[in-house]
Design a protein around this motif. Structure first.
Motif, mmCIF file in Angstrom:
data_model
loop_
_atom_site.group_PDB
_atom_site.id
_atom_site.type_symbol
_atom_site.label_atom_id
_atom_site.label_comp_id
_atom_site.label_asym_id
_atom_site.label_seq_id
_atom_site.Cartn_x
_atom_site.Cartn_y
_atom_site.Cartn_z
ATOM 1 N N ALA A 78 0.810 -1.226 0.000
ATOM 2 C CA ALA A 78 0.000 0.000 0.000
ATOM 3 C C ALA A 78 0.842 1.275 0.000
ATOM 4 O O ALA A 78 0.299 2.361 -0.190
ATOM 5 C CB ALA A 78 -0.938 -0.004 1.200
ATOM 6 N N ARG A 79 2.143 1.144 0.178
ATOM 7 C CA ARG A 79 3.019 2.328 0.247
ATOM 8 C C ARG A 79 3.321 2.846 -1.164
ATOM 9 O O ARG A 79 4.337 2.513 -1.758
ATOM 10 C CB ARG A 79 4.301 1.981 0.995
ATOM 11 N N GLU A 80 2.416 3.656 -1.652
ATOM 12 C CA GLU A 80 2.515 4.155 -3.021
ATOM 13 C C GLU A 80 3.669 5.121 -3.235
ATOM 14 O O GLU A 80 4.063 5.365 -4.380
ATOM 15 C CB GLU A 80 1.185 4.791 -3.428
ATOM 16 N N GLU A 81 4.228 5.657 -2.150
ATOM 17 C CA GLU A 81 5.365 6.560 -2.308
ATOM 18 C C GLU A 81 6.636 5.812 -2.718
ATOM 19 O O GLU A 81 7.600 6.417 -3.194
ATOM 20 C CB GLU A 81 5.605 7.375 -1.029
ATOM 21 N N LEU A 82 6.632 4.500 -2.545
ATOM 22 C CA LEU A 82 7.774 3.682 -2.957
ATOM 23 C C LEU A 82 7.562 3.187 -4.383
ATOM 24 O O LEU A 82 6.442 2.893 -4.793
ATOM 25 C CB LEU A 82 7.924 2.466 -2.036
ATOM 26 N N SER A 83 8.642 3.030 -5.101
ATOM 27 C CA SER A 83 8.545 2.439 -6.439
ATOM 28 C C SER A 83 8.205 0.957 -6.299
ATOM 29 O O SER A 83 8.430 0.352 -5.245
ATOM 30 C CB SER A 83 9.869 2.598 -7.190
ATOM 31 N N ALA A 84 7.704 0.373 -7.355
ATOM 32 C CA ALA A 84 7.383 -1.058 -7.346
ATOM 33 C C ALA A 84 8.636 -1.870 -7.039
ATOM 34 O O ALA A 84 8.586 -2.843 -6.273
ATOM 35 C CB ALA A 84 6.772 -1.474 -8.682
ATOM 36 N N ARG A 85 9.763 -1.480 -7.603
ATOM 37 C CA ARG A 85 11.019 -2.194 -7.354
ATOM 38 C C ARG A 85 11.426 -2.082 -5.892
ATOM 39 O O ARG A 85 11.876 -3.055 -5.282
ATOM 40 C CB ARG A 85 12.124 -1.650 -8.265
ATOM 41 N N SER A 86 11.273 -0.901 -5.301
ATOM 42 C CA SER A 86 11.615 -0.721 -3.887
ATOM 43 C C SER A 86 10.721 -1.558 -2.986
ATOM 44 O O SER A 86 11.187 -2.127 -1.991
ATOM 45 C CB SER A 86 11.497 0.754 -3.492
ATOM 46 N N ALA A 137 3.534 -6.118 -9.731
ATOM 47 C CA ALA A 137 3.693 -4.683 -9.988
ATOM 48 C C ALA A 137 5.006 -4.380 -10.706
ATOM 49 O O ALA A 137 5.140 -3.358 -11.373
ATOM 50 C CB ALA A 137 3.606 -3.900 -8.679
ATOM 51 N N VAL A 138 5.957 -5.295 -10.604
ATOM 52 C CA VAL A 138 7.264 -5.116 -11.263
ATOM 53 C C VAL A 138 7.302 -5.829 -12.610
ATOM 54 O O VAL A 138 7.765 -5.262 -13.598
ATOM 55 C CB VAL A 138 8.411 -5.633 -10.353
ATOM 56 N N VAL A 139 6.827 -7.062 -12.668
ATOM 57 C CA VAL A 139 7.002 -7.879 -13.886
ATOM 58 C C VAL A 139 5.715 -8.127 -14.668
ATOM 59 O O VAL A 139 5.759 -8.727 -15.742
ATOM 60 C CB VAL A 139 7.669 -9.240 -13.569
ATOM 61 N N GLY A 140 4.576 -7.728 -14.111
ATOM 62 C CA GLY A 140 3.301 -7.981 -14.770
ATOM 63 C C GLY A 140 2.670 -9.262 -14.268
ATOM 64 O O GLY A 140 3.353 -10.168 -13.776
ATOM 65 N N ARG A 143 3.801 -12.891 -15.577
ATOM 66 C CA ARG A 143 5.118 -13.426 -15.192
ATOM 67 C C ARG A 143 5.319 -13.490 -13.685
ATOM 68 O O ARG A 143 6.354 -13.953 -13.215
ATOM 69 C CB ARG A 143 6.213 -12.558 -15.819
ATOM 70 N N ALA A 144 4.340 -13.038 -12.933
ATOM 71 C CA ALA A 144 4.516 -12.891 -11.483
ATOM 72 C C ALA A 144 4.776 -14.217 -10.775
ATOM 73 O O ALA A 144 5.640 -14.286 -9.896
ATOM 74 C CB ALA A 144 3.304 -12.202 -10.870
ATOM 75 N N ARG A 145 4.051 -15.260 -11.135
ATOM 76 C CA ARG A 145 4.206 -16.512 -10.386
ATOM 77 C C ARG A 145 5.587 -17.131 -10.574
ATOM 78 O O ARG A 145 6.241 -17.506 -9.599
ATOM 79 C CB ARG A 145 3.100 -17.487 -10.755
ATOM 80 N N GLY A 146 6.035 -17.247 -11.798
ATOM 81 C CA GLY A 146 7.360 -17.823 -12.025
ATOM 82 C C GLY A 146 8.462 -16.974 -11.413
ATOM 83 O O GLY A 146 9.365 -17.490 -10.748
ATOM 84 N N ALA A 184 16.054 -8.142 -6.887
ATOM 85 C CA ALA A 184 15.069 -7.119 -7.280
ATOM 86 C C ALA A 184 15.440 -6.517 -8.633
ATOM 87 O O ALA A 184 14.568 -6.269 -9.480
ATOM 88 C CB ALA A 184 14.959 -6.046 -6.200
ATOM 89 N N ASP A 185 16.744 -6.289 -8.854
ATOM 90 C CA ASP A 185 17.202 -5.774 -10.161
ATOM 91 C C ASP A 185 16.866 -6.753 -11.285
ATOM 92 O O ASP A 185 16.434 -6.346 -12.363
ATOM 93 C CB ASP A 185 18.721 -5.542 -10.151
ATOM 94 N N LEU A 186 17.073 -8.033 -11.029
ATOM 95 C CA LEU A 186 16.785 -9.069 -12.015
ATOM 96 C C LEU A 186 15.310 -9.035 -12.402
ATOM 97 O O LEU A 186 14.972 -9.094 -13.592
ATOM 98 C CB LEU A 186 17.153 -10.449 -11.444
ATOM 99 N N ALA A 187 14.457 -8.927 -11.416
ATOM 100 C CA ALA A 187 13.019 -8.878 -11.698
ATOM 101 C C ALA A 187 12.678 -7.628 -12.510
ATOM 102 O O ALA A 187 11.930 -7.720 -13.500
ATOM 103 C CB ALA A 187 12.225 -8.883 -10.395
ATOM 104 N N GLU A 188 13.231 -6.510 -12.135
ATOM 105 C CA GLU A 188 12.923 -5.263 -12.839
ATOM 106 C C GLU A 188 13.413 -5.304 -14.283
ATOM 107 O O GLU A 188 12.745 -4.791 -15.191
ATOM 108 C CB GLU A 188 13.560 -4.078 -12.096
ATOM 109 N N ALA A 189 14.546 -5.951 -14.504
ATOM 110 C CA ALA A 189 15.125 -6.002 -15.856
ATOM 111 C C ALA A 189 14.451 -7.034 -16.746
ATOM 112 O O ALA A 189 14.628 -6.992 -17.964
ATOM 113 C CB ALA A 189 16.618 -6.296 -15.759
ATOM 114 N N SER A 190 13.684 -7.927 -16.158
ATOM 115 C CA SER A 190 13.127 -9.031 -16.970
ATOM 116 C C SER A 190 11.945 -8.608 -17.823
ATOM 117 O O SER A 190 11.273 -7.688 -17.651
ATOM 118 C CB SER A 190 12.704 -10.188 -16.072
#
Length: 190
Positions: A78-86, A137-140, A143-146, A184-190
């Motif tokens: 719920a912390r919308e001030e943070l990015s999805a990656r954070s 929220a990061v990968v869609g 792709r979230a489950r895998g 977290a970087d890996l997820a964001e880059a995928s």
């Protein structure tokens, strides 16, 4: 009648807290119903009024921790001030923190009780659902489950290597926290 219900709930709460403390101090072997009752400041028989045996008591503590983790992840999501990656990195860090600070409890969270293995699985579902929403929220969604399974497995691997003393920063050049950031970087880059 209400006072009696409140008293029973307070006793149960005290027993769960005492169990978690004993678990932190000495592992599963330190938890006996007698020791729990003494630590909670209740009668010797009080634990038996709430739990059939040690296994049920330990399962209740693990289930409670899964429930708290679900609440923590919901608040994080719920912390919308943070990015999805954070939010994702914070979720992974929260899981690693449990393993670091409460290794015996963490192990119980992944050890289904023999008598009712589904009870622990049911408790884990809410946390996993919150975690998957953070991952999505990061990968869609597709792709979230895998990716979530990969990230959770990776974080558990970090915890295991740290616990075994095999994640030496001198050898590997990274810390457990660095690895969580890399996940977290890996997820964001995928």
């Amino acid at each position: 009648m209400i006072a009696r219900i409140e008293s029973a709930a307070a006793t149960r709460r005290a027993l769960l807290e005492a169990t978690a403390e004993l678990l932190d101090e000495g592992g599963v072997d330190a938890v006996t119903l007698r020791a729990v009752g003494a630590r909670a400041g209740v009668s010797r028989g009080a634990p038996y009024g709430h739990f059939a045996d040690k296994e049920e008591l330990l399962a209740a503590v693990a289930i409670e921790r899964w429930n708290r983790l679900a609440d923590d992840l919901a608040q994080l999501r719920a912390r919308e001030e943070l990015s999805a990656r954070s939010r994702l990195e914070s979720a992974l860090a929260a899981m690693l923190t449990i393993a670091r600070r409460q290794p015996h409890l963490h192990a119980l969270m992944f050890t289904p009780p023999q008598r009712d293995p589904e009870s622990l699985a049911r408790a884990a579902v809410a946390s996993q659902d919150e975690f998957l929403a953070i991952v999505a929220a990061v990968v869609g969604d597709s792709r979230a489950r895998g990716m979530g399974a990969l990230l959770l497995s990776g974080t558990l691997g970090v915890a295991g290597m740290e616990r075994a003393g095999q994640l030496d920063t001198e050898k590997w050049g990274v810390s457990g926290d660095d690895l969580v950031g890399m996940l977290a970087d890996l997820a964001e880059a995928s």
